[in-house]
Design a protein around this motif. Sequence first.
Motif, PDB file in Angstrom:
ATOM      1  N   TYR A  56       0.843  -1.186   0.000  1.00 39.37           N
ATOM      2  CA  TYR A  56       0.000   0.000   0.000  1.00 39.37           C
ATOM      3  C   TYR A  56       0.885   1.245   0.000  1.00 39.37           C
ATOM      4  CZ  TYR A  56      -4.624  -2.045   0.851  1.00 39.37           C
ATOM      5  OH  TYR A  56      -5.820  -2.706   0.724  1.00 39.37           O
ATOM      6  N   LEU A  57       0.647   2.123  -0.965  1.00 39.86           N
ATOM      7  CA  LEU A  57       1.225   3.460  -0.923  1.00 39.86           C
ATOM      8  C   LEU A  57       0.344   4.320  -0.034  1.00 39.86           C
ATOM      9  CD1 LEU A  57       3.067   5.799  -2.013  1.00 39.86           C
ATOM     10  CD2 LEU A  57       1.331   6.094  -3.802  1.00 39.86           C
ATOM     11  N   GLY A  58       0.916   4.902   1.000  1.00 39.95           N
ATOM     12  CA  GLY A  58       0.201   5.865   1.833  1.00 39.95           C
ATOM     13  C   GLY A  58       0.623   7.261   1.426  1.00 39.95           C
ATOM     14  N   TYR A  59      -0.330   8.146   1.220  1.00 41.26           N
ATOM     15  CA  TYR A  59       0.021   9.483   0.760  1.00 41.26           C
ATOM     16  C   TYR A  59      -0.989  10.498   1.274  1.00 41.26           C
ATOM     17  CZ  TYR A  59      -3.477   8.193  -2.702  1.00 41.26           C
ATOM     18  OH  TYR A  59      -4.630   7.754  -3.302  1.00 41.26           O
ATOM     19  N   SER A  60      -0.536  11.728   1.397  1.00 40.97           N
ATOM     20  CA  SER A  60      -1.417  12.820   1.796  1.00 40.97           C
ATOM     21  C   SER A  60      -1.450  13.842   0.672  1.00 40.97           C
ATOM     22  CB  SER A  60      -0.904  13.478   3.081  1.00 40.97           C
ATOM     23  OG  SER A  60       0.306  14.168   2.810  1.00 40.97           O
ATOM     24  N   GLY A  61      -2.213  14.900   0.890  1.00 46.94           N
ATOM     25  CA  GLY A  61      -2.238  15.971  -0.094  1.00 46.94           C
ATOM     26  C   GLY A  61      -3.278  15.810  -1.168  1.00 46.94           C
ATOM     27  N   VAL A  62      -4.124  14.799  -1.071  1.00 42.36           N
ATOM     28  CA  VAL A  62      -5.167  14.589  -2.067  1.00 42.36           C
ATOM     29  C   VAL A  62      -6.520  14.832  -1.413  1.00 42.36           C
ATOM     30  CG1 VAL A  62      -6.147  12.997  -3.760  1.00 42.36           C
ATOM     31  CG2 VAL A  62      -3.717  12.860  -3.166  1.00 42.36           C
ATOM     32  N   PRO A  63      -7.170  15.939  -1.695  1.00 49.40           N
ATOM     33  CA  PRO A  63      -8.481  16.181  -1.067  1.00 49.40           C
ATOM     34  C   PRO A  63      -9.443  15.036  -1.369  1.00 49.40           C
ATOM     35  CG  PRO A  63      -7.681  18.146  -2.198  1.00 49.40           C
ATOM     36  CD  PRO A  63      -6.761  17.026  -2.581  1.00 49.40           C
ATOM     37  N   ALA A  64     -10.074  14.523  -0.336  1.00 48.27           N
ATOM     38  CA  ALA A  64     -10.964  13.368  -0.499  1.00 48.27           C
ATOM     39  C   ALA A  64     -12.411  13.794  -0.324  1.00 48.27           C
ATOM     40  CB  ALA A  64     -10.607  12.290   0.511  1.00 48.27           C
ATOM     41  N   THR A  65     -13.258  13.322  -1.209  1.00 52.24           N
ATOM     42  CA  THR A  65     -14.694  13.529  -1.102  1.00 52.24           C
ATOM     43  C   THR A  65     -15.387  12.209  -1.388  1.00 52.24           C
ATOM     44  OG1 THR A  65     -14.524  15.831  -1.849  1.00 52.24           O
ATOM     45  CG2 THR A  65     -16.684  14.807  -1.939  1.00 52.24           C
ATOM     46  N   ARG A  66     -16.345  11.852  -0.539  1.00 55.79           N
ATOM     47  CA  ARG A  66     -17.108  10.625  -0.734  1.00 55.79           C
ATOM     48  C   ARG A  66     -18.592  10.958  -0.800  1.00 55.79           C
ATOM     49  NH1 ARG A  66     -15.545   6.686   3.990  1.00 55.79           N
ATOM     50  NH2 ARG A  66     -16.809   5.218   2.773  1.00 55.79           N
ATOM     51  N   ARG A  67     -19.295  10.267  -1.669  1.00 61.99           N
ATOM     52  CA  ARG A  67     -20.746  10.418  -1.772  1.00 61.99           C
ATOM     53  C   ARG A  67     -21.379   9.334  -0.930  1.00 61.99           C
ATOM     54  NH1 ARG A  67     -24.343  14.428  -3.092  1.00 61.99           N
ATOM     55  NH2 ARG A  67     -26.294  13.551  -3.908  1.00 61.99           N
ATOM     56  N   LEU A  68     -22.104   9.740   0.123  1.00 64.92           N
ATOM     57  CA  LEU A  68     -22.698   8.792   1.047  1.00 64.92           C
ATOM     58  C   LEU A  68     -24.203   9.035   1.153  1.00 64.92           C
ATOM     59  CD1 LEU A  68     -20.010   8.854   3.893  1.00 64.92           C
ATOM     60  CD2 LEU A  68     -20.236   7.191   2.040  1.00 64.92           C
ATOM     61  N   ILE A  69     -24.944   7.990   1.516  1.00 68.44           N
ATOM     62  CA  ILE A  69     -26.394   8.038   1.616  1.00 68.44           C
ATOM     63  C   ILE A  69     -26.807   7.805   3.069  1.00 68.44           C
ATOM     64  CG2 ILE A  69     -28.574   7.099   0.742  1.00 68.44           C
ATOM     65  CD1 ILE A  69     -26.817   8.328  -1.415  1.00 68.44           C
ATOM     66  N   THR A  70     -27.746   8.615   3.540  1.00 69.93           N
ATOM     67  CA  THR A  70     -28.262   8.430   4.899  1.00 69.93           C
ATOM     68  C   THR A  70     -29.185   7.212   4.948  1.00 69.93           C
ATOM     69  OG1 THR A  70     -30.160   9.860   4.474  1.00 69.93           O
ATOM     70  CG2 THR A  70     -28.174  10.903   5.378  1.00 69.93           C
ATOM     71  N   ASN A  71     -29.428   6.720   6.157  1.00 73.86           N
ATOM     72  CA  ASN A  71     -30.382   5.612   6.304  1.00 73.86           C
ATOM     73  C   ASN A  71     -31.803   6.155   6.467  1.00 73.86           C
ATOM     74  OD1 ASN A  71     -30.623   6.472   8.956  1.00 73.86           O
ATOM     75  ND2 ASN A  71     -29.551   4.738   9.841  1.00 73.86           N
ATOM     76  N   GLU A  72     -32.750   5.304   6.801  1.00 80.05           N
ATOM     77  CA  GLU A  72     -34.150   5.711   6.880  1.00 80.05           C
ATOM     78  C   GLU A  72     -34.436   6.655   8.045  1.00 80.05           C
ATOM     79  OE1 GLU A  72     -36.889   2.551   7.857  1.00 80.05           O
ATOM     80  OE2 GLU A  72     -35.273   1.359   8.751  1.00 80.05           O
ATOM     81  N   CYS A  73     -33.478   6.767   8.959  1.00 78.54           N
ATOM     82  CA  CYS A  73     -33.642   7.710  10.069  1.00 78.54           C
ATOM     83  C   CYS A  73     -32.879   9.014   9.836  1.00 78.54           C
ATOM     84  CB  CYS A  73     -33.170   7.079  11.372  1.00 78.54           C
ATOM     85  SG  CYS A  73     -34.245   5.757  11.974  1.00 78.54           S
ATOM     86  N   GLY A  74     -32.314   9.184   8.646  1.00 76.45           N
ATOM     87  CA  GLY A  74     -31.559  10.396   8.356  1.00 76.45           C
ATOM     88  C   GLY A  74     -30.198  10.430   9.010  1.00 76.45           C
ATOM     89  N   VAL A  75     -29.635   9.245   9.273  1.00 79.77           N
ATOM     90  CA  VAL A  75     -28.310   9.145   9.890  1.00 79.77           C
ATOM     91  C   VAL A  75     -27.269   8.884   8.804  1.00 79.77           C
ATOM     92  CG1 VAL A  75     -26.853   7.862  11.496  1.00 79.77           C
ATOM     93  CG2 VAL A  75     -29.260   8.276  12.035  1.00 79.77           C
ATOM     94  N   LEU A  76     -26.232   9.698   8.795  1.00 81.84           N
ATOM     95  CA  LEU A  76     -25.126   9.543   7.855  1.00 81.84           C
ATOM     96  C   LEU A  76     -23.951   8.909   8.589  1.00 81.84           C
ATOM     97  CD1 LEU A  76     -24.330  10.367   4.867  1.00 81.84           C
ATOM     98  CD2 LEU A  76     -23.143  12.294   5.930  1.00 81.84           C
ATOM     99  N   LYS A  77     -23.478   7.772   8.116  1.00 75.14           N
ATOM    100  CA  LYS A  77     -22.350   7.085   8.746  1.00 75.14           C
ATOM    101  C   LYS A  77     -21.111   7.208   7.860  1.00 75.14           C
ATOM    102  CE  LYS A  77     -20.709   2.521  10.207  1.00 75.14           C
ATOM    103  NZ  LYS A  77     -21.037   1.071  10.326  1.00 75.14           N
ATOM    104  N   ILE A  78     -20.029   7.708   8.446  1.00 70.07           N
ATOM    105  CA  ILE A  78     -18.736   7.764   7.762  1.00 70.07           C
ATOM    106  C   ILE A  78     -17.856   6.713   8.425  1.00 70.07           C
ATOM    107  CG2 ILE A  78     -16.821   9.225   7.046  1.00 70.07           C
ATOM    108  CD1 ILE A  78     -18.653  11.641   7.607  1.00 70.07           C
ATOM    109  N   ALA A  79     -17.746   5.562   7.775  1.00 73.02           N
ATOM    110  CA  ALA A  79     -17.072   4.422   8.389  1.00 73.02           C
ATOM    111  C   ALA A  79     -15.561   4.518   8.237  1.00 73.02           C
ATOM    112  CB  ALA A  79     -17.584   3.123   7.768  1.00 73.02           C
ATOM    113  N   ASP A  80     -14.877   4.217   9.309  1.00 70.31           N
ATOM    114  CA  ASP A  80     -13.421   4.134   9.323  1.00 70.31           C
ATOM    115  C   ASP A  80     -13.020   2.742   8.832  1.00 70.31           C
ATOM    116  OD1 ASP A  80     -10.788   4.808   9.821  1.00 70.31           O
ATOM    117  OD2 ASP A  80     -10.889   4.325  11.949  1.00 70.31           O
TER     118      ASP A  80
END
Length: 215
Positions: free
Chosen positions: A44-68
Motif C-alpha cells: 500500500y502506498l500511503g500518501y497525503s495531499g489529495v483532497p478526499a470527497t465521498r458520496r454517502l447516503i443516509t439511512n431511513e432515520c436520516g443518519v449519515l455514517k462515515i465508516a473508518d
Amino acid sequence: MKKLLLSLIAIALLPSNVSAEVIAGKTTEGAIFFYGLTPSTSYYLGYSGVPATRRLITNECGVLKIADSKTKKVADSYKVGSQTYQTWATEFPSPPRCTQGQLKTTTPQSFYVTRYDKLGEQYWDFYVLGLEPFSGHDVGYLENPTQYHLGKSDRCGIVKFNKNTTTKNFSFSPGDYVMLWDKSLRSQSFDVSPAIDLPTRVLPICRNSRLYLPR
C-alpha cells in the motif's frame, strides 16, 4: 516503437545488485515508484495531499455514517453540505439505533463510536444525525488524511503507482508525504518521507527477473 528501442539501447542498461534498501522516486509524469522490495508482493502506498470527497447516503432515520477502515481513515473534521463537523468533539458508546424510521436512542447531532474488529484492530466511525432519510451527501475530508493505494511489485521487486482516478492529484506540496506499507498495513517498507523530497528518477527496468537501472 523503433524510437523507443533506440532509446533503450542509448541509456546503456546495466544490471543492478538488488539491495536490502528500498529506494523511492518519482517519474517526470508524476508516478511514484519503489524498488528493492520483495518480488510479486502487494503493498500500500500511503500518501497525503489529495483532497478526499465521498458520496454517502443516509439511512431511513436520516443518519449519515462515515465508516473508518484500513484504507479510508477517519479525518479530524468533515464538511457535509455547508456544515462542518469536528470528528472528535463527542464520543458515544454505541451506534445510533434505527427501527422503522425511528431513532431508539437519544444522541447528539454528531459523534464518533469506537469499535474493534475480530483481529482487535481499532476503528472510529463518525455519525451525523438529523438529515433527510435516504438523501445523498458529498462528504469532504477537510484535513486530507492519509489515503492508501494498492499495488503489486513485479518479479524484480519494483512497484509503480501511476496517476489515475485515485492518485491524479499528487501535489508534492511542502506538507505532503508518502510512505509504503505491507498489505496488512501493520509494518512499513518505506518510512514517511516528504513528497517533494522524492528524487525524479528513470524508472528501473525488469528483464527476465533481473533489475536494470538506466545510467
